[in-house]
Design a protein around this motif. Sequence first.
Motif, PDB file in Angstrom:
ATOM      1  N   ALA A   1      53.645  53.861 -94.665  1.00 51.26           N
ATOM      2  CA  ALA A   1      54.732  53.086 -94.064  1.00 51.26           C
ATOM      3  C   ALA A   1      55.351  52.139 -95.086  1.00 51.26           C
ATOM      4  O   ALA A   1      56.577  51.945 -95.103  1.00 51.26           O
TER       5      ALA A   1
ATOM      6  N   ALA B   1      47.965  55.179 -93.278  1.00 48.98           N
ATOM      7  CA  ALA B   1      49.274  55.159 -92.627  1.00 48.98           C
ATOM      8  C   ALA B   1      50.066  53.919 -93.023  1.00 48.98           C
ATOM      9  O   ALA B   1      51.289  53.974 -93.183  1.00 48.98           O
TER      10      ALA B   1
ATOM     11  N   TYR C   1      51.553  56.406 -86.829  1.00 54.09           N
ATOM     12  CA  TYR C   1      52.623  57.082 -87.538  1.00 54.09           C
ATOM     13  C   TYR C   1      52.733  56.489 -88.940  1.00 54.09           C
ATOM     14  O   TYR C   1      52.343  55.368 -89.168  1.00 54.09           O
ATOM     15  N   PRO C   2      53.288  57.226 -89.935  1.00 57.76           N
ATOM     16  CA  PRO C   2      54.077  58.458 -89.846  1.00 57.76           C
ATOM     17  C   PRO C   2      53.301  59.753 -90.071  1.00 57.76           C
ATOM     18  O   PRO C   2      53.843  60.700 -90.650  1.00 57.76           O
TER      19      PRO C   2
ATOM     20  N   ASP D   1      54.509  52.858 -83.356  1.00 52.85           N
ATOM     21  CA  ASP D   1      55.202  53.203 -84.578  1.00 52.85           C
ATOM     22  C   ASP D   1      54.784  52.219 -85.669  1.00 52.85           C
ATOM     23  O   ASP D   1      55.185  51.062 -85.674  1.00 52.85           O
TER      24      ASP D   1
ATOM     25  N   ASP E   1      51.975  63.385 -89.281  1.00 53.78           N
ATOM     26  CA  ASP E   1      52.468  64.478 -88.453  1.00 53.78           C
ATOM     27  C   ASP E   1      51.373  65.494 -88.127  1.00 53.78           C
ATOM     28  O   ASP E   1      51.555  66.349 -87.267  1.00 53.78           O
TER      29      ASP E   1
ATOM     30  N   ILE F   1      57.879  53.810 -97.152  1.00 58.27           N
ATOM     31  CA  ILE F   1      59.108  54.073 -96.411  1.00 58.27           C
ATOM     32  C   ILE F   1      59.984  52.819 -96.357  1.00 58.27           C
ATOM     33  O   ILE F   1      61.210  52.880 -96.507  1.00 58.27           O
TER      34      ILE F   1
ATOM     35  N   VAL G   1      55.526  52.073 -88.800  1.00 54.44           N
ATOM     36  CA  VAL G   1      56.605  51.638 -89.688  1.00 54.44           C
ATOM     37  C   VAL G   1      57.304  50.412 -89.093  1.00 54.44           C
ATOM     38  O   VAL G   1      57.576  49.427 -89.788  1.00 54.44           O
TER      39      VAL G   1
END
Length: 306
Positions: A71, A67, A269-270, A285, A272, A74, A287
């Motif tokens: 991240a 993750a 996250y992120p 979160d 799903d 992103i 990110v």
Amino acid sequence: AIKEQFHVSYLTVQRAFNRMIACGFVDSIPSKGTFVSERQPHLRRFALVFPPLPTKDAGFQNRFYEALIAAASIISDGNTTFEVYKNVDNRESREDYPRLLRDVEHKSLAGMIFPFDPWPLMETPVLSSGIPYAAVMSGREKPDCLADGRHGFSLFMKTAVGHLADAGCRKIACLAHIGLDASNLAIMLRNELESRELQFKEEWLQAGTIGMAEWNRRLIRILFPESRASNPDGLIILDDNVAWSVFGEIVRMGIKVPGKLKIVSHCNYPFDDKPPFPVDFLGYDIVRMLSDCVERLRNPPGRKDR
């Protein structure tokens, strides 16, 4: 001109430029020449450093680490980039330790982020280089370490217990991974549950082992024996790796989850996707957490030029 100025060979000059290009300090443009990079690595390039994983192969099999890499992709832009270093500890034979050490020595990093307690590196040049670093731990700060304690077990435990209590649960079990300190975890869980007048039993705190399906199946049958009215009605899973690889695995093997059991799990996250059982995710979160680490490294607390 450079080789005459410094009285070195052409090969030495070329090696120096190749090293600067590899570190990102200069750019080589075909048919035009070599130029100082407009985006210097010591201002925008952050190391994302991962420890050795207890698995047979060196790939990423930890959802938290996966993750973080997602991240990083992103967050990455013209002003912030990430370099991933895998299987790093204080042994030079490890996969990416020499590369990290080289980049540290060349000062080609704006900062380093460790998603673990970097104590094995405390006496190495990596952490004594003066390059700022952040460690995602449970609030245990060390000198020069910007520990981010907002994401530790104590905060998640409080959130998870409150969530289950609001859902009507009164008997709450907890499933962790095998590496945690059982005594401290039991104290933390007992205190949080008793403050809300919820039931706690020592046998309701168990630890699963990733990749050991048969042992995990037996563990769950002990934790939730069939047709027992005193079974827990709520379950906290402290690690999303355990949620997928332990609890999810034994569900796929045919072990039925008690119908009235409410489950909360940590998550990162992120992602799903979800495991094969009903669960409420209460994770943070990731990110935003990674963005916060970058900001703290760029603007350390107490820096006068903020």
